[in-house]
Design an enzyme around this catalytic site. Structure first.
Site, short mmCIF file in Angstrom:
data_model
loop_
_atom_site.label_atom_id
_atom_site.label_comp_id
_atom_site.label_asym_id
_atom_site.label_seq_id
_atom_site.Cartn_x
_atom_site.Cartn_y
_atom_site.Cartn_z
CB CYS A 198 3.16 64.57 11.71
SG CYS A 198 2.74 65.05 13.40
CB CYS B 210 -0.24 63.43 12.56
SG CYS B 210 0.20 65.18 12.59
#
Length: 98
Positions: free
Chosen positions: A22, A25
């Site tokens: 991600c 993230c």
């Protein structure tokens, strides 16, 4: 590791659900590390990779990444999702633990 025990192991516990793939993230990782250092005296930080903790992520109703859950004495007091500036996340945490 027992999730319930972990979120009750300190007065304030910040939980982050993330994924290694991600991009949002990845951008939040250094921010979370800084918050962990900055608030080390009164905040425990736990991070869970959803690919390794899929059942836990489902149990906690995680639908987008990253997801941040803040617990005060074992009760959820904040839930935020997505990439955000360090100051924004810090303000949200500090507001919830006042």
């Amino acid at each position: 590791m027992n999730y319930t025990e972990e979120i009750n192991s300190a007065q304030y516990v910040l939980v982050e659900f993330y994924a290694t793939w991600c991009p949002h993230c990845k951008k939040m990782m250094p921010i979370v590390a800084d918050i962990k250092t900055l608030l080390a005296d009164n905040l425990k930080v736990l991070q869970f990779d959803i690919d390794k903790n899929e059942d836990l992520a489902n149990q906690e109703g995680v639908q987008s990444l990253p997801t941040f859950l803040l617990y005060a004495n074992g009760k959820e007091v904040m839930r935020e999702t997505g990439e955000m500036p360090a100051e924004v996340l810090l303000q949200k945490i500090q507001a919830a633990i006042q």
